[in-house]
Design an enzyme around this catalytic site. Structure first.
Site, PDB file in Angstrom:
ATOM      1  N   ASP A 183      26.577   8.626 -14.778  1.00 28.27           N
ATOM      2  CA  ASP A 183      25.576   9.235 -15.663  1.00 28.27           C
ATOM      3  C   ASP A 183      24.406   9.583 -14.767  1.00 28.27           C
ATOM      4  OD1 ASP A 183      23.581   9.852 -17.481  1.00 28.27           O
ATOM      5  OD2 ASP A 183      24.067   8.208 -18.846  1.00 28.27           O
ATOM      6  N   ASP A 207      20.997  15.820 -17.884  1.00 30.85           N
ATOM      7  CA  ASP A 207      21.517  14.477 -18.190  1.00 30.85           C
ATOM      8  C   ASP A 207      23.011  14.614 -18.463  1.00 30.85           C
ATOM      9  OD1 ASP A 207      21.958  11.910 -19.055  1.00 30.85           O
ATOM     10  OD2 ASP A 207      20.684  12.044 -20.835  1.00 30.85           O
ATOM     11  N   ASP A 228       0.815  -1.218   0.000  1.00 29.18           N
ATOM     12  CA  ASP A 228       0.000   0.000   0.000  1.00 29.18           C
ATOM     13  C   ASP A 228       0.852   1.273   0.000  1.00 29.18           C
ATOM     14  OD1 ASP A 228       0.972  -0.263   2.494  1.00 29.18           O
ATOM     15  OD2 ASP A 228      -0.920   0.035   3.548  1.00 29.18           O
ATOM     16  N   HIS A 267      25.987   3.025 -29.161  1.00 31.75           N
ATOM     17  CA  HIS A 267      24.771   3.849 -28.998  1.00 31.75           C
ATOM     18  C   HIS A 267      24.874   5.123 -29.826  1.00 31.75           C
ATOM     19  CE1 HIS A 267      26.789   6.657 -26.209  1.00 31.75           C
ATOM     20  NE2 HIS A 267      27.276   5.613 -25.575  1.00 31.75           N
ATOM     21  N   HIS A 281      14.590  11.323 -22.281  1.00 33.42           N
ATOM     22  CA  HIS A 281      14.596  11.049 -23.728  1.00 33.42           C
ATOM     23  C   HIS A 281      13.362  11.745 -24.246  1.00 33.42           C
ATOM     24  CE1 HIS A 281      17.095   7.213 -22.797  1.00 33.42           C
ATOM     25  NE2 HIS A 281      17.835   8.299 -22.821  1.00 33.42           N
ATOM     26  N   GLU A 288      29.078  13.319 -21.402  1.00 31.77           N
ATOM     27  CA  GLU A 288      27.758  13.780 -21.866  1.00 31.77           C
ATOM     28  C   GLU A 288      27.451  15.170 -21.344  1.00 31.77           C
ATOM     29  OE1 GLU A 288      24.446  11.423 -20.396  1.00 31.77           O
ATOM     30  OE2 GLU A 288      23.150  12.207 -21.981  1.00 31.77           O
ATOM     31  N   TYR A 321      33.715   1.906 -25.113  1.00 36.11           N
ATOM     32  CA  TYR A 321      33.561   0.845 -24.108  1.00 36.11           C
ATOM     33  C   TYR A 321      34.317  -0.381 -24.600  1.00 36.11           C
ATOM     34  CZ  TYR A 321      29.692   4.094 -23.580  1.00 36.11           C
ATOM     35  OH  TYR A 321      28.944   5.244 -23.481  1.00 36.11           O
ATOM     36  N   HIS A 372      20.207  12.645 -27.772  1.00 35.50           N
ATOM     37  CA  HIS A 372      18.732  12.566 -27.859  1.00 35.50           C
ATOM     38  C   HIS A 372      18.194  13.924 -27.459  1.00 35.50           C
ATOM     39  CE1 HIS A 372      18.955  12.168 -23.453  1.00 35.50           C
ATOM     40  NE2 HIS A 372      19.920  11.300 -23.672  1.00 35.50           N
ATOM     41  N   HIS A 375      23.414   0.603 -19.210  1.00 40.07           N
ATOM     42  CA  HIS A 375      22.350   0.971 -18.267  1.00 40.07           C
ATOM     43  C   HIS A 375      22.584   0.350 -16.886  1.00 40.07           C
ATOM     44  CE1 HIS A 375      19.490   1.898 -21.858  1.00 40.07           C
ATOM     45  NE2 HIS A 375      20.328   2.884 -21.604  1.00 40.07           N
ATOM     46  N   GLU A 382      26.734  12.875 -26.308  1.00 33.31           N
ATOM     47  CA  GLU A 382      27.261  11.896 -25.369  1.00 33.31           C
ATOM     48  C   GLU A 382      27.999  10.718 -26.011  1.00 33.31           C
ATOM     49  OE1 GLU A 382      24.163   9.414 -23.527  1.00 33.31           O
ATOM     50  OE2 GLU A 382      22.695  10.820 -24.310  1.00 33.31           O
ATOM     51  N   ARG A 402      32.269   7.579 -21.040  1.00 34.10           N
ATOM     52  CA  ARG A 402      31.285   8.402 -21.763  1.00 34.10           C
ATOM     53  C   ARG A 402      31.401   9.813 -21.214  1.00 34.10           C
ATOM     54  NH1 ARG A 402      27.339   5.393 -21.280  1.00 34.10           N
ATOM     55  NH2 ARG A 402      26.131   6.161 -19.514  1.00 34.10           N
TER      56      ARG A 402
HETATM   57  N1  GLY Z   1      20.955   8.819 -18.956  1.00 34.87           N
HETATM   58  C1  GLY Z   1      20.300   8.342 -20.100  1.00 34.87           C
HETATM   59  C2  GLY Z   1      20.973   8.741 -21.307  1.00 34.87           C
HETATM   60  O1  GLY Z   1      22.070   9.261 -21.251  1.00 34.87           O
HETATM   61  O2  GLY Z   1      20.449   8.630 -22.375  1.00 34.87           O
HETATM   62 MN    MN Z   2      21.581  11.003 -22.389  1.00 30.48          MN
HETATM   63 MN    MN Z   3      22.908  10.180 -19.551  1.00 26.42          MN
END
Ligand code: GLY
Ligand code: MN
Ligand code: MN
Length: 445
Positions: free
Chosen positions: A259, A270, A38, A349, A360, A407, A387, A353, A242, A383, A405
């Site tokens: 991240d 982000d 609950d 990737h 996103h 970003e 890797y 975005h 992720h 970004e 990475r």
């Molecule tokens: N943190 C999600 C991305 O970088 O797309």
């Molecule tokens: Mn991102």
């Molecule tokens: Mn990110």
């Protein structure tokens, strides 16, 4: 700092101006979700509902009816209830929906089955995002069927369902001055949080402890929630795109990839930074880091009006591929390696975005089959990363398990772009200097 009532009204007017004549739009709020038995997850309003009204309660339905004589903007919401408000807090009620959130007319949500079919009847088209909420889809179909059942008594059911998102999400793609101010604030808070994590980091600290430092900085600055689950990956965990377990100890000699971004007044930031756990990059870490940094600079330089969506990605891929060849992780001729996508085992990737109320964010990436061209007011992330899987047998062992990475969030301006997240260091020298200061501080304390 927030969005004014006038701006919410302007958005509704702009949306209604794009709707076909004799139509109605229905936009339901997000549902409350149970976390365990609950107890609920913290409620977060649907971005479209927030964008059009700033009304952030659950059990709200916005209805837009351009040209309706008794008012074009109708809200269904919970009624005020003294007993429930003692337990769960304030409700605006239909009166507040009009006074505070600009509705022309408002009704209790419990009366929606009686009232909404009457508002739909006679409209030729319904704008509604089918397929997002199956339960609500069924309710909408029920209302339509009730009108259909009355055709022999002269009722005219709508003949067409249209996608509201097409217009609404295109509007959301272009940020107003007020939205950019909120996004800059969200970016500034997240940048400070990353600096805090860099200062706190040391061998022996757990990934979740860096996450806690970040969360502390977010919340202390008015951004109670992250925009998405923070990723804190030490060593090879940085290669898991992720990774959110965040439960391992950070080891001397490894990098850590963070991240993390916050949500401030409904706007996301982000940011990713990658830095050495002990404050000093090794030779290999520095070599690959600088490839990613150069790729990011090339991608950011490609974000300007007139360039299209894929140009930053192409620029990043070129610099990454050149770097992989220079350091011997790929062999061959750069053009051919790009054409064959030989970089993909190291870069799988996209380079960014759209960013806005959703991390996103909404907005089409292609228009009529062509990549979208950048225009001022669009906000996006840049970004790139590299890797090297810990079990990659194609490259020298010394590179394996390095995940990097970088970003940042950028807003397209008249003649280029502004980086909103510049408040957190990203060159090797800047990062090492910040971490050295923190270590000196720790020693003298
Ligand atoms: N943190 C999600 C991305 O970088 O797309
Ligand atoms: Mn991102
Ligand atoms: Mn990110």
């Amino acid at each position: 700092m927030s969005i004014s009532k006038a701006e919410y009204a302007r958005r509704r007017k702009e949306l209604m101006a794009q709707m076909e004549p004799n139509s109605i739009a229905i936009v339901p709020s997000a549902k409350e979700k149970i976390r365990s038995r609950d107890t609920h997850y913290s409620y977060r309003q649907d971005s479209d509902v927030h964008y059009l009204s700033g009304f952030d309660e659950p059990e709200v339905v916005l209805v837009l009816i351009p040209g309706r004589a008794h008012g074009e903007f109708v809200i269904f919401c919970r009624e005020r209830d003294k007993a429930k408000e003692i337990w769960d807090g304030y409700r605006a009620g239909p009166e507040g929906a009009c006074k505070i959130h600009g509705a022309d007319d408002a009704f209790p949500i419990d009366d929606i089955d009686e009232i909404l079919p009457g508002l739909i009847e006679g409209r030729e088209r319904v704008y509604y995002a089918l397929g997002r909420d199956i339960e609500f889809d069924t309710q909408v179909m029920g209302w339509i069927n009730r009108i259909r059942a009355k055709v022999r008594s002269g009722a005219t059911p709508p003949g067409e369902f249209l996608d509201l998102n097409h217009f609404l999400h295109d509007m959301r793609l272009f940020k107003s001055a007020a939205e950019i101010r909120l996004m800059a604030k969200s970016a500034e808070i997240a940048a400070q949080a990353h600096c805090r994590a860099m200062r706190y980091c040391a061998p022996g600290v757990y990934e979740y402890q860096l996450e806690a430092e970040i969360q502390h900085e977010f919340a202390m600055n008015g951004a109670r929630f992250p925009a998405y689950n923070s990723i804190v990956g030490g060593g090879a965990n940085g290669c898991i795109l992720h990774y959110i377990d965040n439960n391992q100890v950070l080891r001397d000699g490894d990098l850590v990839l963070i991240d993390a971004g916050c949500e401030y007044e409904y706007y996301a930031s982000d940011i990713t930074r990658t830095f050495p756990v002990n404050g000093v990059f090794s030779r290999e870490q520095k070599a690959l880091y600088e490839v990613v940094l150069d790729a990011q600079a090339a991608a950011i330089a490609a974000v300007k009006p007139g360039n299209h969506w894929n140009e930053p990605h192409d620029a990043a891929v070129r610099v990454l591929t050149e770097g992989l060849v220079r350091h011997g992780l790929l062999q061959g001729e750069v053009e051919q390696l790009i054409a064959a996508e030989a970089y993909r085992p190291f870069y799988m990737h996209r380079t960014g975005h759209w960013l806005g109320m959703d991390v996103h964010d909404v907005g089409d990436y292609k228009v009529h089959g062509q990549w979208r061209v950048f225009e001022p007011g669009m906000v996006l992330t840049v970004e790139p990363g590299l890797y090297v899987a810990p079990d990659n047998e194609q490259v020298a062992k010394k590179w394996c398990g390095i995940g990097i990475r970088i970003e940042d969030d950028v807003v397209v301006t008249k003649d280029g772009c502004d980086v909103l997240t510049a408040g957190v260091p990203k060159t090797v020298a800047e990062i090492e200097a910040l971490m050295a200061t923190a270590r000196r501080g720790a020693k003298s304390a």
